[in-house]
Scaffold this motif. Structure first.
Motif, PDB file in Angstrom:
ATOM      1  N   LEU A  56       0.828  -1.206   0.000  1.00 50.08           N
ATOM      2  CA  LEU A  56       0.000   0.000   0.000  1.00 50.08           C
ATOM      3  C   LEU A  56       0.863   1.257   0.000  1.00 50.08           C
ATOM      4  O   LEU A  56       0.500   2.274  -0.616  1.00 50.08           O
ATOM      5  N   GLU A  57       1.997   1.186   0.665  1.00 50.03           N
ATOM      6  CA  GLU A  57       2.939   2.307   0.664  1.00 50.03           C
ATOM      7  C   GLU A  57       3.444   2.582  -0.753  1.00 50.03           C
ATOM      8  O   GLU A  57       3.473   3.745  -1.208  1.00 50.03           O
ATOM      9  N   TYR A  58       3.848   1.541  -1.480  1.00 52.39           N
ATOM     10  CA  TYR A  58       4.320   1.708  -2.852  1.00 52.39           C
ATOM     11  C   TYR A  58       3.185   2.156  -3.775  1.00 52.39           C
ATOM     12  O   TYR A  58       3.412   2.940  -4.707  1.00 52.39           O
ATOM     13  N   LYS A  59       1.989   1.668  -3.528  1.00 46.69           N
ATOM     14  CA  LYS A  59       0.836   2.067  -4.336  1.00 46.69           C
ATOM     15  C   LYS A  59       0.578   3.568  -4.193  1.00 46.69           C
ATOM     16  O   LYS A  59       0.260   4.255  -5.182  1.00 46.69           O
ATOM     17  N   ARG A  60       0.721   4.098  -2.991  1.00 52.79           N
ATOM     18  CA  ARG A  60       0.523   5.535  -2.790  1.00 52.79           C
ATOM     19  C   ARG A  60       1.587   6.348  -3.534  1.00 52.79           C
ATOM     20  O   ARG A  60       1.306   7.436  -4.045  1.00 52.79           O
ATOM     21  N   LYS A  61       2.793   5.806  -3.620  1.00 51.01           N
ATOM     22  CA  LYS A  61       3.874   6.510  -4.310  1.00 51.01           C
ATOM     23  C   LYS A  61       3.753   6.417  -5.832  1.00 51.01           C
ATOM     24  O   LYS A  61       4.204   7.320  -6.548  1.00 51.01           O
ATOM     25  N   HIS A  62       3.162   5.322  -6.317  1.00 55.54           N
ATOM     26  CA  HIS A  62       3.068   5.091  -7.766  1.00 55.54           C
ATOM     27  C   HIS A  62       1.642   4.667  -8.134  1.00 55.54           C
ATOM     28  O   HIS A  62       1.419   3.548  -8.620  1.00 55.54           O
ATOM     29  N   PRO A  63       0.660   5.537  -7.914  1.00 54.13           N
ATOM     30  CA  PRO A  63      -0.749   5.148  -8.080  1.00 54.13           C
ATOM     31  C   PRO A  63      -1.126   4.766  -9.510  1.00 54.13           C
ATOM     32  O   PRO A  63      -2.007   3.924  -9.713  1.00 54.13           O
ATOM     33  N   GLU A  64      -0.491   5.370 -10.515  1.00 51.37           N
ATOM     34  CA  GLU A  64      -0.839   5.086 -11.899  1.00 51.37           C
ATOM     35  C   GLU A  64      -0.142   3.841 -12.422  1.00 51.37           C
ATOM     36  O   GLU A  64      -0.638   3.171 -13.331  1.00 51.37           O
ATOM     37  N   PHE A  65       1.017   3.524 -11.844  1.00 49.73           N
ATOM     38  CA  PHE A  65       1.844   2.438 -12.359  1.00 49.73           C
ATOM     39  C   PHE A  65       1.518   1.099 -11.710  1.00 49.73           C
ATOM     40  O   PHE A  65       1.575   0.053 -12.352  1.00 49.73           O
TER      41      PHE A  65
END
Length: 297
Positions: free
Chosen positions: A55-64
């Motif tokens: 979820l942390e990485y998703k917040r940093k790269h929401p489109e990717f």
């Protein structure tokens, strides 16, 4: 207007990989490519903090980054199936959450190869095995192979592969769910469905991590032998291709013979044999039943 799918999807599968998942994701993010791509991660209801990292990485790269977050533990086979059927891209790159990539041009090299070599269903890289902080470079007997050769000996590390998504529609994915080691038979079916070859490209781009303290328990010896007997007999009993059946039967025979020979120096092999006697006897009955047919092939 409908948005075009990316050229490649990285499919990353994970379960309780909190110690390793950052390295896996970072090895994806470091890739240098000149095409459109995405990262899809399927988590099988991890309980060790893996999901929070995702979820942390998703917040940093929401489109990717896209996440498939299972609402309960569905098991590795179902989690894999949900993951592998999600992309709409031309190519799929596969990665397991405890492995990682080392070459920033890995994906670019593999996509360039598949774009210009239509006779290949997938390409893999050479790999290193990481155990107890020691890297071991794997040696390969054959770099280009067809489905029959892959049946004889599997040298494919799933985390190193990029393959054509279009061939998935020709594979009975529910059939794969019956195997302990579905990755091996998956790539065999990929070659059979496509009528193409596979290749291990001549560069090291992937690290396969082997867990534990390096001491293999008697239980894991037993599990490995049982799973190999099951997978090969299951495949052999359901193929009408006698040449395939011959390859599988003799391959399994070599595996059992190796366990018998190794049992003289390691009691764990002997324990594995004793705990799988029923399966071994079943193999010999199956072999005798097919003996005259396989002699003709």
């Amino acid at each position: 207007m409908t948005e075009q799918p990316p050229l490649l999807s990285v499919c990353l599968i994970t379960y309780n990989h909190a110690k390793f998942i950052r390295q896996a994701i970072d090895s994806v993010l470091m890739q240098q490519v000149n095409f459109t791509w995405e990262l899809i991660i399927a988590d099988d209801y991890s309980t060790d903090g893996t999901r929070e990292i995702l979820l942390e990485y998703k917040r940093k790269h929401p489109e990717f980054i896209q996440l498939i977050l299972q609402e309960k533990n569905v098991g590795p086979a179902q989690n894999w199936l949900d993951l592998i059927t999600k992309p709409k891209s031309k190519y799929i790159a596969y990665l397991e959450g405890d492995d990682y990539w080392t070459d920033p041009l890995k994906l670019q090299k593999q996509v360039d190869f598949l774009e210009t070599n239509t006779g290949f269903a997938f390409c893999a890289t050479k790999v290193c095995k990481l155990q107890e902080n020691r890297l071991e470079f794997i040696n390969y007997e054959k770099l280009i192979f067809d489905g029959y050769q892959l049946l004889k000996k599997n040298e494919i590390t799933p985390s190193s592969t990029v393959f054509h998504r279009k061939y998935l529609s020709f594979i009975n994915k529910n059939f794969l769910m019956n195997f302990y080691h579905g990755d091996w038979i998956f790539y065999v079916f990929l070659l059979k469905a496509s009528g193409c070859n596979g290749i291990i490209m001549d560069f090291h781009g992937t690290v396969y991590r082997k867990h534990g303290n390096g001491l293999i328990s008697a239980a894991s010896f037993t599990t490995l032998l049982r799973s190999r007997i099951h997978d090969r007999l299951y495949f052999a009993s359901r193929t009408n291709n006698m040449h395939e059946r011959k390859i599988i039967i003799f391959s399994l025979g070599r595996t059992i013979a190796k366990y018998f020979l190794n049992s003289f120096r390691d009691i764990n092999y002997l324990k594995a044999i004793l705990e799988n006697l029923n399966s071994i006897f079943y193999y010999f009955r199956f072999f005798l039943k097919n003996f005259f047919n396989i002699l003709q092939h």
